[in-house]
Write an enzyme that holds these catalytic residues in place. Structure first.
Site, mmCIF file in Angstrom:
data_model
loop_
_atom_site.group_PDB
_atom_site.id
_atom_site.type_symbol
_atom_site.label_atom_id
_atom_site.label_comp_id
_atom_site.label_asym_id
_atom_site.label_seq_id
_atom_site.Cartn_x
_atom_site.Cartn_y
_atom_site.Cartn_z
ATOM 1 N N CYS A 220 -3.166 10.757 1.038
ATOM 2 C CA CYS A 220 -2.745 9.281 0.702
ATOM 3 C C CYS A 220 -1.297 9.622 0.005
ATOM 4 O O CYS A 220 -0.331 9.227 0.886
ATOM 5 C CB CYS A 220 -3.605 8.538 -0.140
ATOM 6 S SG CYS A 220 -4.894 8.088 0.481
ATOM 7 N N LYS B 112 0.842 -1.183 -0.083
ATOM 8 C CA LYS B 112 0.122 0.000 -0.044
ATOM 9 C C LYS B 112 0.958 1.127 0.011
ATOM 10 O O LYS B 112 0.473 2.216 -0.651
ATOM 11 C CB LYS B 112 -0.840 -0.115 1.141
ATOM 12 C CG LYS B 112 -1.706 1.213 1.513
ATOM 13 C CD LYS B 112 -2.713 1.418 0.418
ATOM 14 C CE LYS B 112 -3.333 2.889 0.335
ATOM 15 N NZ LYS B 112 -4.235 3.210 -0.774
HETATM 16 N N1 LIG Z 1 -10.278 8.500 1.456
HETATM 17 C C1 LIG Z 1 -9.343 7.960 0.640
HETATM 18 O O1 LIG Z 1 -9.345 8.203 -0.561
HETATM 19 C C2 LIG Z 1 -8.848 6.680 1.064
HETATM 20 C C3 LIG Z 1 -8.015 5.731 0.242
HETATM 21 C C4 LIG Z 1 -7.175 4.606 0.703
HETATM 22 C C5 LIG Z 1 -6.764 4.661 1.819
HETATM 23 N N2 LIG Z 1 -7.429 5.582 3.010
HETATM 24 C C6 LIG Z 1 -7.053 5.374 4.096
HETATM 25 O O2 LIG Z 1 -8.354 4.963 4.905
HETATM 26 C C7 LIG Z 1 -8.198 5.327 6.161
HETATM 27 C C8 LIG Z 1 -9.508 6.100 6.427
HETATM 28 O O3 LIG Z 1 -9.362 7.310 5.475
HETATM 29 P P1 LIG Z 1 -10.996 8.228 5.395
HETATM 30 O O4 LIG Z 1 -10.725 8.730 4.157
HETATM 31 O O5 LIG Z 1 -12.237 7.106 5.331
HETATM 32 O O6 LIG Z 1 -11.012 8.906 6.712
HETATM 33 P P2 LIG Z 1 -11.908 9.770 7.423
HETATM 34 O O7 LIG Z 1 -11.415 10.816 8.159
HETATM 35 O O8 LIG Z 1 -13.159 10.343 6.064
HETATM 36 O O9 LIG Z 1 -12.963 8.817 8.240
HETATM 37 C C9 LIG Z 1 -12.508 8.302 9.332
HETATM 38 C C10 LIG Z 1 -13.666 8.156 10.286
HETATM 39 O O10 LIG Z 1 -13.131 7.532 11.357
HETATM 40 C C11 LIG Z 1 -13.900 8.330 12.777
HETATM 41 N N3 LIG Z 1 -13.366 8.046 13.754
HETATM 42 C C12 LIG Z 1 -12.126 8.595 14.267
HETATM 43 N N4 LIG Z 1 -11.919 8.214 15.626
HETATM 44 C C13 LIG Z 1 -12.673 7.245 15.517
HETATM 45 C C14 LIG Z 1 -12.878 6.247 16.969
HETATM 46 N N5 LIG Z 1 -11.843 6.138 17.856
HETATM 47 N N6 LIG Z 1 -13.853 5.538 16.887
HETATM 48 C C15 LIG Z 1 -14.836 5.528 15.856
HETATM 49 N N7 LIG Z 1 -14.702 6.269 14.781
HETATM 50 C C16 LIG Z 1 -13.762 7.112 14.760
HETATM 51 C C17 LIG Z 1 -13.978 9.765 12.102
HETATM 52 O O11 LIG Z 1 -15.063 10.416 12.782
HETATM 53 C C18 LIG Z 1 -14.403 9.715 10.662
HETATM 54 O O12 LIG Z 1 -15.774 9.651 10.337
HETATM 55 C C19 LIG Z 1 -6.975 6.260 6.440
HETATM 56 O O13 LIG Z 1 -5.876 5.530 6.865
HETATM 57 C C20 LIG Z 1 -6.553 6.566 4.749
HETATM 58 O O14 LIG Z 1 -5.299 6.786 4.690
HETATM 59 C C21 LIG Z 1 -8.341 6.583 2.465
#
Ligand SMILES: NC(=O)c1ccc[n+]([C@@H]2O[C@H](COP(=O)([O-])OP(=O)(O)OC[C@H]3O[C@@H](n4cnc5c(N)ncnc54)[C@H](O)[C@@H]3O)[C@@H](O)[C@H]2O)c1
Length: 417
Positions: free
Chosen positions: A266, A212
């Protein structure tokens, strides 16, 4: 299966909805009441193509609901209810130390520990530094509940979907499932095969973690090459996009396009997680980060030069776009913001345009009004709305075309391509 998805953000909510559509019974968990309330009202609380419709459908079937997480989670979800937990929690980089901030993942894991009874599968989907599946998930569980040692399966399954096409890619992309044990890998592969149309490939947790990071670090380095080339071309007075187009006619060359920098949480973040693991061995990755992080400042300098060249006492600059990529409202790590901040700090009179936001820290202007009032235009995000600007609207205005959207506009006086 009964599945709990922890985190209902850009990745977690689509995953919850896709799992529910595949016939699983899903409970989404988040610490944001707005995210929980939205799911329980049958909608998404952010925009993503087709997501609200899918959440509505999954909610209507009874396969998807949400509960508030954090310390109160044990009051909201019965112990032993879920067979699988999927963690989609934020993993930002600390901009001072350039290391991963695993606080949200660790807090999410802590919150579900009281619910475990043994036999569960825990999946980490968050992009994470090497070793996190063990150190930030398994070790936390086993430190708090030593009796669960060897009784829970742990896998890392990186998410590759892109915002704007998340629901399609989440299902159709190939997936890597890396377990801490072969049995965990096999169980993870089985889970993802219940909804993935792409190939689901088993490997070790370390391999999945590193793949990744490698994907995004590779893109960062390639974009840094294009961004560095754009500085050289400007210095030489040649059009970088023509040079790249001509070079790409070589059958084995495929140079990417320069922009205002590199954004999103990312590509601008993940290379640091490899650097964190091997700082002495990663000069190329660190230089790529420096080149890409330096680009917004360079763009701001070109804008200031063009503004000065107008000879006006208070030239107005129209800054087009704040989002980190076209046609989304996501501002995370956006280089456009770094350019706008550099110009604002330098006292430049700005008209900021971001059609995907209703408001921001600075007042936002409608596109055509901003252009009409501007002495200099800088393109920062290649939104479709900017590309559809009526002919003649740029009327000889100097354009710093950082994202290359006005290449074929005879009315634009392009000073940076
Ligand atoms: N968005 C993208 O394009 C993408 C693509 C690939 C990988 N990722 C990876 O996926 C992961 C998540 O990314 P995302 O974009 O969905 O993030 P995001 O910030 O949109 O969502 C994360 C969610 O987690 C919640 N949260 C935080 N702490 C918490 C806890 N203790 N308990 C429950 N909920 C909690 C937040 O309120 C939020 O709604 C990251 O590691 C990111 O790097 C994201």
């Amino acid at each position: 299966m009964k599945i709990a998805t922890v985190g209902l953000g850009y990745m977690g909510l689509p995953m919850a909805a896709v799992l529910a559509r595949a016939g699983h019974t899903v409970v989404g968990i988040d610490i944001r009441p707005a995210a929980v309330d939205a799911v329980n009202a049958g909608r998404a609380d952010f925009s993503e193509v087709g997501l609200t419709e899918l959440v509505a459908e999954a909610h209507a079937t009874g396969n998807l609901k949400a509960v508030l997480g954090g310390e109160k989670l044990p009051e909201n979800l019965p112990k032993g209810w879920a067979e699988v937990y999927i963690l989609s929690l934020p993993t930002p980089v600390d901009h001072t130390t350039h290391t991963a901030d695993m606080g949200a993942v660790r807090a999410g894991v802590q919150s579900l520990i009281p619910l475990l009874q043994g036999g569960e599968l825990i999946v980490l989907e968050s992009t994470s530094p090497l070793g996190a599946t063990k150190t930030d998930v398994q070790d936390l569980v086993e430190a708090a509940r030593p009796e669960l040692k060897g009784k829970i399966d742990y896998v890392f399954c990186p998410e590759r979907a892109i915002p704007g096409n998340t629901l399609f890619e989440m299902v159709h992309n190939d997936r890597l499932v890396g377990g801490l044990t072969p049995a965990a890998t096999a169980r993870g592969v089985q889970l993802y095969q219940t909804f993935c149309k792409g190939e689901v490939i088993g490997c070790t947790a370390t391999e999945a973690e590193l793949v990744k990071l490698t994907e995004n670090a590779s893109r960062d380095v390639q974009i840094a090459f294009a961004n560095e080339l754009s500085l050289v071309c400007q210095h030489l007075g040649v059009n970088v996009r023509s040079i790249i187009a001509l070079a790409n006619r070589h059958p084995r060359v495929n140079i990417l396009q320069p922009a205002a920098g590199v954004g999103g949480h990312c590509i601008a973040v993940d290379p640091w997680f490899i650097v964190q693991a091997a700082p002495e061995l990663t000069p190329l990755l660190q230089t790529a980060r420096a080149v890409n992080d330096g680009k917004p400042q360079w763009v701001a300098e070109q804008v200031k030069k063009a503004a000065k060249a107008t000879g006006k006492a208070k030239p107005v600059v129209a800054a087009l776009g704040l989002a980190y990529k076209p046609d989304v409202d996501d501002l995370r790590e956006s280089p456009s913001i770094a350019v706008v901040e550099a110009l604002r700090t330098a006292g430049v009179e700005l008209r900021v345009v971001e059609p995907h936001l209703k408001s921001w820290n600075l007042p936002l202007s409608p596109l055509e009004q901003a252009i009409a009032e501007a002495d200099v235009v800088v393109t920062l995000t290649a939104h479709k709305a900017f590309q559809e600007l009526p002919a003649g609207a740029l009327a000889g205005k100097p354009v710093i075309d950082a994202v290359g959207i006005y290449a074929n506009r005879p009315d634009a006086l392009r000073v940076v391509m």
